[in-house]
Design a protein around this motif. Structure first.
Motif, short mmCIF file in Angstrom:
data_model
loop_
_atom_site.label_atom_id
_atom_site.label_comp_id
_atom_site.label_asym_id
_atom_site.label_seq_id
_atom_site.Cartn_x
_atom_site.Cartn_y
_atom_site.Cartn_z
N ILE A 271 42.71 15.83 6.14
CA ILE A 271 43.64 14.70 6.03
C ILE A 271 44.01 14.19 7.42
CG2 ILE A 271 45.97 14.02 5.31
CD1 ILE A 271 45.68 16.02 3.00
N LEU A 272 44.22 15.11 8.36
CA LEU A 272 44.56 14.72 9.72
C LEU A 272 43.40 13.95 10.36
CD1 LEU A 272 46.43 17.86 11.09
CD2 LEU A 272 47.41 15.65 10.42
N PHE A 273 42.16 14.33 10.03
CA PHE A 273 41.01 13.59 10.55
C PHE A 273 41.02 12.15 10.01
CE2 PHE A 273 36.72 11.92 10.06
CZ PHE A 273 36.28 11.96 11.37
N ILE A 274 41.29 12.01 8.70
CA ILE A 274 41.36 10.67 8.12
C ILE A 274 42.46 9.85 8.78
CG2 ILE A 274 42.00 9.40 6.03
CD1 ILE A 274 40.42 11.35 4.41
N ASP A 361 35.75 6.35 13.71
CA ASP A 361 35.28 7.73 13.53
C ASP A 361 35.20 8.45 14.87
OD1 ASP A 361 35.05 7.50 10.80
OD2 ASP A 361 32.87 7.17 10.80
N GLN A 362 34.64 7.78 15.86
CA GLN A 362 34.50 8.36 17.19
C GLN A 362 35.88 8.69 17.77
OE1 GLN A 362 31.64 9.13 18.75
NE2 GLN A 362 32.77 9.97 20.50
N TYR A 363 36.83 7.78 17.57
CA TYR A 363 38.19 8.01 18.07
C TYR A 363 38.79 9.24 17.40
CZ TYR A 363 43.08 7.19 19.21
OH TYR A 363 44.37 7.34 19.66
N ALA A 364 38.60 9.36 16.08
CA ALA A 364 39.16 10.49 15.34
C ALA A 364 38.55 11.81 15.79
CB ALA A 364 38.93 10.29 13.84
N ILE A 365 37.27 11.79 16.07
CA ILE A 365 36.59 13.01 16.55
C ILE A 365 37.18 13.45 17.89
CG2 ILE A 365 34.40 13.93 17.39
CD1 ILE A 365 33.05 12.01 15.33
N GLU A 366 37.37 12.48 18.77
CA GLU A 366 37.91 12.81 20.09
C GLU A 366 39.37 13.26 20.01
OE1 GLU A 366 37.31 9.24 22.29
OE2 GLU A 366 35.13 9.50 22.46
N LEU A 367 40.14 12.67 19.08
CA LEU A 367 41.55 13.02 18.97
C LEU A 367 41.77 14.38 18.33
CD1 LEU A 367 44.43 11.95 19.48
CD2 LEU A 367 44.38 10.99 17.16
N THR A 368 41.02 14.68 17.27
CA THR A 368 41.23 15.95 16.55
C THR A 368 40.37 17.09 17.08
OG1 THR A 368 39.53 15.38 14.89
CG2 THR A 368 41.81 14.68 14.44
N ALA A 373 36.18 19.79 10.09
CA ALA A 373 37.00 18.95 9.21
C ALA A 373 36.37 17.57 9.01
CB ALA A 373 38.40 18.80 9.79
N ALA A 374 35.79 17.01 10.07
CA ALA A 374 35.17 15.69 9.98
C ALA A 374 34.00 15.71 9.01
CB ALA A 374 34.71 15.24 11.36
N VAL A 412 29.10 12.49 13.88
CA VAL A 412 29.96 13.65 14.21
C VAL A 412 29.14 14.73 14.92
CG1 VAL A 412 31.31 15.54 13.25
CG2 VAL A 412 31.54 13.25 12.30
N GLU A 413 27.99 15.03 14.37
CA GLU A 413 27.14 16.07 14.96
C GLU A 413 26.71 15.68 16.38
OE1 GLU A 413 26.88 18.82 13.58
OE2 GLU A 413 26.76 18.65 11.40
N ASN A 414 26.31 14.43 16.55
CA ASN A 414 25.84 13.99 17.86
C ASN A 414 26.97 13.92 18.88
OD1 ASN A 414 23.29 13.68 16.80
ND2 ASN A 414 23.52 11.51 16.38
#
Length: 418
Positions: A271-274, A361-368, A373-374, A412-414
């Motif tokens: 949920i935090l990732f979303i 998506d990229q921003y969420a990956i960097e933030l969390t 979870a992603a 996400v993987e990359n």
């Protein structure tokens, strides 16, 4: 007239047959060899039954999507070529001597015809989503939503038509420009009202009940330097099993909204990732960029509508029973052109939207910094909505405003392997 009607019917049937062939026989939605067995492969997170249901439901849903789009165009053309639009205009003119009431009466009659004619396709789509476990909505609730749609769309359309025809009469050459100038404040006003006036007509919205989760979300927002006091949830479980979250509104009415299905089916890290994804939209001002893009595209669209509208009336006005550009009976032609141009522009607008979603998506990956979870979030989104991980190309181009699930998992993987 018979030749025109027969030609239109044949064209619509051939269009439907093409998309049936493409979606059920030729469209490629297979997993590339390089991705088989990876987290992006549906076979690694869906069982055999889920895979089968996803494939079947996606094909049916996409087929209904493609045949539903030109159905109204076909209906508008039949109303014009058969002279029915002229008869409707004469009926509307007998309702009142006032032009405004005549236009409102005509638009009301046109809406009734389009709604009644489209209802079977809409009903079939609803029943399929119910049969495949996507929809949980009762028939009474579905009918209620259809009625709300009608009574929201009708006055807005009637108001727009009244203004457009007045502008055409007063400013024949520049009506499209003046019309666009009026759409700017109206669009902004509606976007401002939507979260607090329109959306609550369909569902109940309330502050997030889970205060610990709200605290964690607001803490994440603080990390992103986002001023936020509340996160809202909406009771979508009464209507669907699908998952979603979104940002809506502008200014003081801006809201971050979570569907309760998302809260019920995902763990807190997911949920935090979303939420981080939605915060990415806010930080990168995607709402305002999207609004600006829509307004610019609508300016070009109105100009193109004006050129095509006048050309068609000059060349085929007699066959279509249209007496001139300000003839109320020409409204189906105007709506047909708007619909065709909107659909033609959808690959571009969808591509822009996919770019923004990828950036969020990229921003969420960097933030969390939470790869697990992603990936789990995207997998659950696919399972809950029976969404194909890798849809056929035409489906992606004309329908997808988000990257495909396969593309999102790969990103996400990359991102985290670099």
């Amino acid at each position: 007239m018979r030749k025109w009607v027969a030609g239109a019917c044949l064209l619509y049937v051939l269009y439907g047959l093409f998309f049936y062939w493409y979606l059920f026989m030729a469209g490629d939605s297979s997993v590339p060899e390089a991705l088989k067995g990876t987290s992006a492969d549906p076979a690694t997170f869906m069982n055999e039954r889920e895979l089968m249901l996803t494939e079947d439901y996606s094909k049916i849903k996409d087929f209904l999507f493609f045949i539903r789009i030109p159905f109204e165009w076909f209906l508008f053309f039949i109303l014009l070529i058969a002279g029915l639009s002229q008869k409707m205009k004469h009926w509307a003119e007998h309702t009142s001597k006032r032009r405004v009431i005549q236009i409102a009466a005509y638009v009301f009659g046109l809406f009734l015809i389009v709604t009644a004619a489209s209802l079977p396709l809409d009903w079939i789509s609803y029943r399929f989503s119910l049969d495949y476990g996507i929809s949980t909505q009762t028939t009474a609730s579905w009918i209620k939503d259809q009625v709300i749609d009608f009574w929201i769309s009708f006055p807005l359309t009637a108001g727009a038509v009244i203004v457009f025809y007045w502008l055409m009469k007063r400013h024949e050459k520049r009506w499209w420009l003046y019309a666009w100038c009026l759409t700017v404040p109206v669009t902004l006003f509606l976007f401002f009202l939507q979260p607090v006036v329109i959306d609550p007509l369909y569902n109940d919205f309330y502050p997030l009940k889970n205060k610990k989760l709200e605290h964690d979300i607001l803490k994440l927002a603080d990390q992103a330097d986002i001023p936020a006091n509340h996160v809202y949830e909406v009771n979508m479980s009464e209507k669907t099993n699908a998952l979603n979250a979104y940002v809506t509104g502008i200014g003081a009415n801006k809201r971050i909204v979570l569907w309760d299905t998302t809260l019920n089916k995902l763990d807190e890290p997911e949920i935090l990732f979303i939420m981080a994804h939605e915060m990415g939209h806010y930080v990168m001002k995607h709402v305002y960029i999207g609004l600006a893009g829509y307004l610019l595209l609508s300016l070009a669209g109105l100009y193109a509508v004006d050129r095509l509208y006048k050309w068609i009336i000059s060349r085929h006005g007699r066959e279509l029973h249209i007496k001139g550009g300000t003839d109320l009976a020409a409204l189906p032609l105007l709506l047909l052109l708007i619909g065709v141009l909107t659909f033609a522009a959808s690959p571009f607008s969808n591509a822009v939207s996919r770019h923004q979603e990828k950036a969020a998506d990229q921003y969420a990956i960097e933030l969390t910094e939470n790869k697990k979870a992603a990936v789990a979030t995207f997998q659950e989104l696919s399972k809950a909505g029976l969404s194909e991980a890798n849809p056929p190309l035409l489906v992606k181009i004309f329908k997808y405003g988000h990257p495909t699930i396969m593309e999102r998992i790969q990103s996400v993987e990359n991102a985290l392997d670099q």
